[in-house]
Design a protein around this motif. Structure first.
Motif, PDB file in Angstrom:
ATOM      1  N   MET A   1       7.072  28.319  -4.815  1.00 23.00           N
ATOM      2  CA  MET A   1       5.849  28.367  -5.592  1.00 23.00           C
ATOM      3  C   MET A   1       6.028  27.532  -6.852  1.00 23.00           C
ATOM      4  N   TYR A   2       5.034  26.741  -7.173  1.00 27.74           N
ATOM      5  CA  TYR A   2       5.086  25.881  -8.346  1.00 27.74           C
ATOM      6  C   TYR A   2       4.532  26.613  -9.570  1.00 27.74           C
ATOM      7  N   HIS A   3       5.086  26.265 -10.719  1.00 24.84           N
ATOM      8  CA  HIS A   3       4.559  26.766 -11.988  1.00 24.84           C
ATOM      9  C   HIS A   3       4.457  25.573 -12.934  1.00 24.84           C
ATOM     10  N   PHE A   4       3.243  25.311 -13.432  1.00 25.55           N
ATOM     11  CA  PHE A   4       3.019  24.173 -14.316  1.00 25.55           C
ATOM     12  C   PHE A   4       2.359  24.628 -15.606  1.00 25.55           C
ATOM     13  N   GLU A   5       2.650  23.899 -16.658  1.00 25.76           N
ATOM     14  CA  GLU A   5       2.007  24.129 -17.945  1.00 25.76           C
ATOM     15  C   GLU A   5       0.532  23.722 -17.847  1.00 25.76           C
ATOM     16  N   GLU A   7      -1.306  21.726 -19.620  1.00 24.74           N
ATOM     17  CA  GLU A   7      -1.538  20.286 -19.757  1.00 24.74           C
ATOM     18  C   GLU A   7      -1.225  19.546 -18.456  1.00 24.74           C
ATOM     19  N   THR A   8      -0.164  19.951 -17.784  1.00 26.70           N
ATOM     20  CA  THR A   8       0.184  19.336 -16.501  1.00 26.70           C
ATOM     21  C   THR A   8      -0.912  19.611 -15.472  1.00 26.70           C
ATOM     22  N   LEU A   9      -1.440  20.821 -15.474  1.00 23.08           N
ATOM     23  CA  LEU A   9      -2.533  21.146 -14.546  1.00 23.08           C
ATOM     24  C   LEU A   9      -3.764  20.284 -14.819  1.00 23.08           C
ATOM     25  N   ARG A  10      -4.039  20.010 -16.094  1.00 26.02           N
ATOM     26  CA  ARG A  10      -5.179  19.137 -16.426  1.00 26.02           C
ATOM     27  C   ARG A  10      -4.935  17.715 -15.902  1.00 26.02           C
ATOM     28  N   VAL A  11      -3.714  17.227 -16.052  1.00 27.16           N
ATOM     29  CA  VAL A  11      -3.375  15.891 -15.542  1.00 27.16           C
ATOM     30  C   VAL A  11      -3.535  15.860 -14.022  1.00 27.16           C
ATOM     31  N   LEU A  12      -3.008  16.870 -13.335  1.00 27.80           N
ATOM     32  CA  LEU A  12      -3.098  16.925 -11.877  1.00 27.80           C
ATOM     33  C   LEU A  12      -4.551  16.987 -11.417  1.00 27.80           C
ATOM     34  N   LEU A  41       1.449  17.854  -6.054  1.00 24.38           N
ATOM     35  CA  LEU A  41       2.230  18.996  -6.505  1.00 24.38           C
ATOM     36  C   LEU A  41       3.727  18.733  -6.375  1.00 24.38           C
ATOM     37  N   ALA A  42       4.136  18.131  -5.276  1.00 24.68           N
ATOM     38  CA  ALA A  42       5.557  17.828  -5.073  1.00 24.68           C
ATOM     39  C   ALA A  42       6.053  16.829  -6.123  1.00 24.68           C
ATOM     40  N   SER A  43       5.250  15.813  -6.414  1.00 24.25           N
ATOM     41  CA  SER A  43       5.635  14.825  -7.424  1.00 24.25           C
ATOM     42  C   SER A  43       5.752  15.478  -8.798  1.00 24.25           C
ATOM     43  N   GLY A  47       8.980  16.410 -11.635  1.00 18.36           N
ATOM     44  CA  GLY A  47       9.003  15.989 -13.024  1.00 18.36           C
ATOM     45  C   GLY A  47       8.051  14.859 -13.376  1.00 18.36           C
ATOM     46  N   GLU A  48       7.369  14.291 -12.395  1.00 17.23           N
ATOM     47  CA  GLU A  48       6.454  13.178 -12.686  1.00 17.23           C
ATOM     48  C   GLU A  48       5.222  13.679 -13.426  1.00 17.23           C
ATOM     49  N   ARG A  49       4.840  12.961 -14.489  1.00 15.92           N
ATOM     50  CA  ARG A  49       3.651  13.322 -15.257  1.00 15.92           C
ATOM     51  C   ARG A  49       2.736  12.123 -15.500  1.00 15.92           C
ATOM     52  N   ASP A  50       3.207  10.928 -15.184  1.00 13.86           N
ATOM     53  CA  ASP A  50       2.416   9.722 -15.404  1.00 13.86           C
ATOM     54  C   ASP A  50       1.290   9.651 -14.371  1.00 13.86           C
ATOM     55  N   PRO A  51       0.020   9.614 -14.807  1.00 16.14           N
ATOM     56  CA  PRO A  51      -1.099   9.621 -13.870  1.00 16.14           C
ATOM     57  C   PRO A  51      -1.073   8.478 -12.851  1.00 16.14           C
TER      58      PRO A  51
END
Length: 90
Positions: A1-5, A7-12, A41-43, A47-51
């Motif tokens: 199961m993934y857990h994201f902050e 801000e990361t969810l907004r980027v995704l 989600l896998a990316s 650790g990837e965050r660059d859109p």
């Protein structure tokens, strides 16, 4: 199961919305959207965050080639390819 902050969810969400908006209608099936979301989600879990890199990875494309390599033609839908990806190198 993934857990994201948050801000990361907004980027995704933004990246997913951009991809779906630019996909041709015939490429926008529910199965295709699920595959794209899984790749996003896998990316992000890696650790990837660059859109831009998230889009490339979610669409199953290779990132831009390193300097000195022959450029590859992108198969991403128009509107998703950053200008520098297909620009010939001097």
């Amino acid at each position: 199961m993934y857990h994201f902050e948050p801000e990361t969810l907004r980027v995704l969400q933004t990246v997913m919305d951009d991809i779906v908006t630019c996909l041709p209608r015939e490429d926008c099936s529910q199965d295709r959207k699920i595959l794209i979301a899984q790749r996003l989600l896998a990316s992000a879990a890696g650790g990837e965050r660059d859109p831009t890199r998230l889009k490339v990875q979610a669409l199953g494309q290779r990132p831009p080639t390193p300097t000195g390599s022959a450029p590859r033609r992108s198969r991403m839908p128009a509107g998703l390819v950053p200008e520098h990806v297909n620009r010939p190198r001097a």
